[in-house]
Structures are given as C-alpha cells and as structure tokens.
Design an enzyme around this catalytic site. Structure first.
Site, PDB file in Angstrom:
ATOM      1  N   ARG A 195      49.908  44.574  44.975  1.00 51.09           N
ATOM      2  CA  ARG A 195      48.695  45.275  45.397  1.00 51.09           C
ATOM      3  C   ARG A 195      49.060  46.724  45.692  1.00 51.09           C
ATOM      4  NH1 ARG A 195      45.119  43.249  43.297  1.00 51.09           N
ATOM      5  NH2 ARG A 195      43.701  44.336  44.661  1.00 51.09           N
ATOM      6  N   ASN A 241      39.408  42.594  47.538  1.00 47.34           N
ATOM      7  CA  ASN A 241      39.909  42.560  48.920  1.00 47.34           C
ATOM      8  C   ASN A 241      39.409  41.312  49.647  1.00 47.34           C
ATOM      9  OD1 ASN A 241      41.375  44.930  48.799  1.00 47.34           O
ATOM     10  ND2 ASN A 241      39.924  46.140  49.987  1.00 47.34           N
ATOM     11  N   GLU A 272      37.045  46.583  43.840  1.00 44.75           N
ATOM     12  CA  GLU A 272      37.996  46.717  44.960  1.00 44.75           C
ATOM     13  C   GLU A 272      37.549  45.901  46.165  1.00 44.75           C
ATOM     14  OE1 GLU A 272      40.956  48.152  45.045  1.00 44.75           O
ATOM     15  OE2 GLU A 272      40.831  48.951  43.020  1.00 44.75           O
TER      16      GLU A 272
END
Length: 146
Positions: A105, A50, A46
């Site tokens: 997303r 990002n 994650e």
C-alpha cells in the site's frame, strides 16, 4: 435541484471497480471534464479500497456504503464502513503512511482525496468505522457554487 443515489455492497475487493464505475456514471449527467471524471473515479477507488483493506481488514465481511448527491453542479459523496476505525487519524492522513506495508500500500489514499476534491472530512472512531465526506465542484458549474 438535487439528485441522489445510495449504494450498499459487500466489502470485497472485486466490488471496488463496481463502485467507481457506478459513481462515475451518476456524475456523468453533470457533464464533467475527463480530468474531473478521472479524479472522482480515483477518489472513490481510494476510499472504497481503504474501507475494504483497512476498515474490514480485507476479511470479506461487512458492507461499504456510498451516498452521492448532485446539488447545484457539485458532487457530495459519503463513503462509509462500519469496520475497525482509525486509531490515529492525524498519522493516517500523512503522505506515505500505511498500516499495511506488506500489501504494498502506498499510503497516499487520503492525500489523493485531498488533492482531487474541494473538501474532505473524515469521521472515525476505533471499532465504530470510518466515514469519508467529500465534495467536488465541477468546473462547468463552479460559478453556481461560489
């Protein structure tokens, strides 16, 4: 005793799995449970995703930096980019919020990090990048951490 490692790699989506597996291999020496290992891998995925998609706007430029430390049965992770930063961190931490809905997303990255780690700190500034600081106390070693 402290053990540490540092990674630096190009902000390319194909490097996300490299980062996830490398951190998992490093943490494995503490003999985490399968659930803990899965949580660590998910959090790394994650945070790195990002950085690539949001920090560098998926342009393939820039670097992602990971520093991991194992101290007294705990994992301390720092995942950093030098990208665009986050304009409104409170908004970005809200479940389901995403600035990239066209990329499908989910907007759950920070929520997942907060649920899987014992401590999450985010440092960011526009045009300065984002640093995510994460700590996880592994169950076999929790007595050492309290």
């Amino acid at each position: 005793m402290k053990n540490e490692m540092t990674l630096e790699f190009s902000a390319l989506s194909e490097n996300e799995s490299f980062a996830r597996v490398t951190v998992a291999a490093f943490v494995a020496q503490l003999d985490p449970t399968m659930d803990e290992l899965t949580e660590v891998k998910t959090v790394v995925s994650e945070a790195v995703t990002n950085a690539i998609i949001h920090g560098y706007e998926n342009n393939g430029e820039g670097k992602v930096y990971i520093h991991a430390e194992l101290v007294d049965g705990s994992l301390h992770l720092v995942i950093k980019d030098k990208g665009v930063g986050i304009v409104n961190l409170d908004e970005a931490r809200q479940p389901l919020f995403t600035t990239k809905p066209e990329l499908e997303r989910s907007g759950m990255g920070f929520t997942i990090m907060e649920n899987f780690m014992d401590h999450v700190e985010i440092q960011t500034a526009p045009d300065q990048g984002t640093t995510v600081i994460l700590t996880k106390h592994l169950s076999k070693n929790k007595a050492l951490c309290n």
